[in-house]
Design a protein around this motif. Sequence first.
Motif, mmCIF file in Angstrom:
data_model
loop_
_atom_site.group_PDB
_atom_site.id
_atom_site.type_symbol
_atom_site.label_atom_id
_atom_site.label_comp_id
_atom_site.label_asym_id
_atom_site.label_seq_id
_atom_site.Cartn_x
_atom_site.Cartn_y
_atom_site.Cartn_z
ATOM 1 N N THR A 141 33.172 27.048 42.852
ATOM 2 C CA THR A 141 33.672 27.002 41.689
ATOM 3 C C THR A 141 35.024 28.465 41.520
ATOM 4 O OG1 THR A 141 32.449 27.961 39.977
ATOM 5 C CG2 THR A 141 31.943 25.854 40.451
ATOM 6 N N ALA A 142 35.928 28.511 40.600
ATOM 7 C CA ALA A 142 36.848 29.137 40.492
ATOM 8 C C ALA A 142 36.246 30.565 39.685
ATOM 9 C CB ALA A 142 38.006 28.247 39.406
ATOM 10 N N ALA A 143 35.221 30.225 39.294
ATOM 11 C CA ALA A 143 34.461 31.152 38.218
ATOM 12 C C ALA A 143 34.325 31.995 39.414
ATOM 13 C CB ALA A 143 33.373 30.499 37.394
ATOM 14 N N ALA A 144 33.389 31.356 40.361
ATOM 15 C CA ALA A 144 32.600 31.985 41.357
ATOM 16 C C ALA A 144 32.844 32.872 42.510
ATOM 17 C CB ALA A 144 31.796 31.310 42.141
ATOM 18 N N HIS A 145 34.647 32.181 42.461
ATOM 19 C CA HIS A 145 35.576 33.483 43.096
ATOM 20 C C HIS A 145 35.965 34.193 42.379
ATOM 21 C CE1 HIS A 145 36.829 30.989 46.960
ATOM 22 N NE2 HIS A 145 37.068 29.652 45.743
ATOM 23 N N LEU A 146 36.309 34.562 41.178
ATOM 24 C CA LEU A 146 36.253 35.242 40.408
ATOM 25 C C LEU A 146 35.526 36.366 40.474
ATOM 26 C CD1 LEU A 146 38.040 33.250 36.992
ATOM 27 C CD2 LEU A 146 39.519 35.074 39.038
ATOM 28 N N ARG A 147 34.644 36.530 40.140
ATOM 29 C CA ARG A 147 32.879 36.555 40.148
ATOM 30 C C ARG A 147 33.185 37.963 41.978
ATOM 31 N NH1 ARG A 147 30.718 33.154 38.112
ATOM 32 N NH2 ARG A 147 29.339 32.661 39.981
ATOM 33 N N GLU A 148 33.776 37.357 42.704
ATOM 34 C CA GLU A 148 33.888 37.786 44.458
ATOM 35 C C GLU A 148 35.014 38.525 44.159
ATOM 36 O OE1 GLU A 148 35.158 35.166 47.600
ATOM 37 O OE2 GLU A 148 32.947 34.761 47.269
ATOM 38 N N GLY A 149 35.858 38.142 43.970
ATOM 39 C CA GLY A 149 37.441 39.090 43.604
ATOM 40 C C GLY A 149 37.662 39.294 45.503
ATOM 41 N N ALA A 150 38.815 39.406 45.341
ATOM 42 C CA ALA A 150 40.053 40.493 46.267
ATOM 43 C C ALA A 150 40.710 41.099 46.554
ATOM 44 C CB ALA A 150 39.967 38.717 46.903
ATOM 45 N N GLY A 151 40.432 41.959 45.551
ATOM 46 C CA GLY A 151 41.718 43.228 45.013
ATOM 47 C C GLY A 151 40.911 43.695 46.578
ATOM 48 N N LEU A 189 43.511 32.788 41.011
ATOM 49 C CA LEU A 189 42.206 31.888 39.764
ATOM 50 C C LEU A 189 42.343 31.919 39.148
ATOM 51 C CD1 LEU A 189 39.687 34.818 42.766
ATOM 52 C CD2 LEU A 189 40.250 32.183 42.702
ATOM 53 N N LEU A 190 42.945 32.203 38.140
ATOM 54 C CA LEU A 190 42.507 32.223 36.251
ATOM 55 C C LEU A 190 42.967 30.875 36.560
ATOM 56 C CD1 LEU A 190 43.734 35.921 35.357
ATOM 57 C CD2 LEU A 190 41.787 34.865 35.227
ATOM 58 N N ALA A 191 44.810 30.904 36.994
ATOM 59 C CA ALA A 191 45.621 29.283 36.760
ATOM 60 C C ALA A 191 44.151 27.926 37.178
ATOM 61 C CB ALA A 191 46.196 29.866 37.794
ATOM 62 N N LYS A 192 43.319 28.634 37.804
ATOM 63 C CA LYS A 192 42.170 27.500 38.007
ATOM 64 C C LYS A 192 41.869 27.305 36.937
ATOM 65 C CE LYS A 192 42.243 28.195 43.041
ATOM 66 N NZ LYS A 192 41.779 28.411 44.305
ATOM 67 N N LEU A 193 41.289 28.398 36.040
ATOM 68 C CA LEU A 193 40.101 27.811 34.762
ATOM 69 C C LEU A 193 41.196 27.627 33.733
ATOM 70 C CD1 LEU A 193 39.069 31.106 35.055
ATOM 71 C CD2 LEU A 193 38.020 29.916 36.281
ATOM 72 N N ALA A 229 33.406 35.481 34.586
ATOM 73 C CA ALA A 229 34.475 35.744 35.921
ATOM 74 C C ALA A 229 35.864 36.027 35.288
ATOM 75 C CB ALA A 229 34.012 34.393 36.119
ATOM 76 N N ALA A 230 36.555 35.675 34.077
ATOM 77 C CA ALA A 230 38.602 36.124 34.002
ATOM 78 C C ALA A 230 38.115 37.392 33.824
ATOM 79 C CB ALA A 230 38.748 35.232 33.227
#
Length: 445
Positions: A2-12, A39-43, A56-57
């Motif tokens: 999910t988008a929320a999971a991607h946000l938690r995972e982060g990529a910075g 990722l925020l755009a997907k929420l 997550a956001a």
Amino acid sequence: MTAAAHLREGAGDPPAAVRRNLTHARTVLTRAAHHTQGLLAKLPGPAERSVEQREAAAAATDAARTLRAVFMDTHADAVYDELTENRSRCLSLAELAEAAASAFPGLVPTADQLKAERSVVQADKEGLEIDQGIFFSRLLRSPTAGRHLIESLLRPTPRALALLAEFRATGSADLGSVRIERTDGVAHLTMCRDDCLNAEDNRQIDDMETAVDLALLDPEVEVCLLRGGVMTHPRYRGRRVFSAGINLKSLHAGEISLVDFLLRRELGYIHKIVRGIRSQDGDDWRTPVTEKPWVAVVDTFAIGGGAQLLLVFDHVVAASDAYFSLPAAKEGIIPGAAALRLVRAAGTRLSRQVILEGRRIWAAEPEARLLVDEVHETEDLDHAVERSLERFRAPAVVPNRRMLHLAEESVDDFRCYMAEFAHQQSLRLYSADVLDKVGRFSAVR
């Protein structure tokens, strides 16, 4: 995933990566910011997010802002030098923010991003202005970049320069929310938002700075006077009102901006009242600023930003039934530079009562003499004002007011205060209590 999971995972990249050379740090910052934005755009929008999505956001946004803060802590002077061509250009706050968005993608929001944010009410925004708060707070913290920025903002605005010839010829200008008229060497500035009791918004900030510039630029003006006009508001119809402070309807609708209102107000026209306006030629050996004495007349009330204004005037005349208040804590925001200046004028105890507890000071109270110089019955105000204006025409008033301001508030004291203000005010705009007030206000409109 999910988008929320991607946000938690982060990529910075970790903050250490943006402490390296500017070229590498710029790339790291841009990549991290774009990842978070995608990722925020997907929420759903902020108001429609689930608890999990909000958490997550927030985590992803916090990580991106940490990078921005570390980036600016490390590279503030280099960033400012690049944007201003080694401090050879004087940019407005808005121009500086726009240039930074272009030269350092991901550091501050772009014009298109801000336009999209402004199309929704405050509670539905992502809070992109917080990134502007981080940016300007770090610039102002720097003795090099911050000092240059503050001095740059004392330059006359292009609008004022375009209107100056006509104003000098006619002695008057109607700017919309402010009128200015020159009579016998006095620039009369009248706040005339009669529909909203002179409540300030982005438009009035621009009009006020233009009027202040014209008054300072016109060599025929010896002294400046600010007063509220006659109102058409049903409750105060036919009466003069000084100012109701910030326009709460505009704030709740998301139309009060950090850069064009909250920062520009303090660093623009109010600071010009204090320090004067800088000449275009910085190589002149003479004093590089043009200052004039300022007198204010308070009818009915000076609330919030109106009360803040009085703290920078050389002389304040008030009607005996007027009052003063700074309800910013109740509104959820910070009352400009009032904390810096009110303590000096009224002491810590009274300042806490006014700012933290919302105490209202009536002109008839003894404590009011810490805020105003003269109190008169309404019918006697005009004569009292004329007498005060005459006193401030003395040739030695200007150099002496300059020395008083230097003793009261150094430029560096002001710079350091505004650095923290830029950060804290941007956070307050999107704090939970302010957004809650916004929601309740919108529900009853």
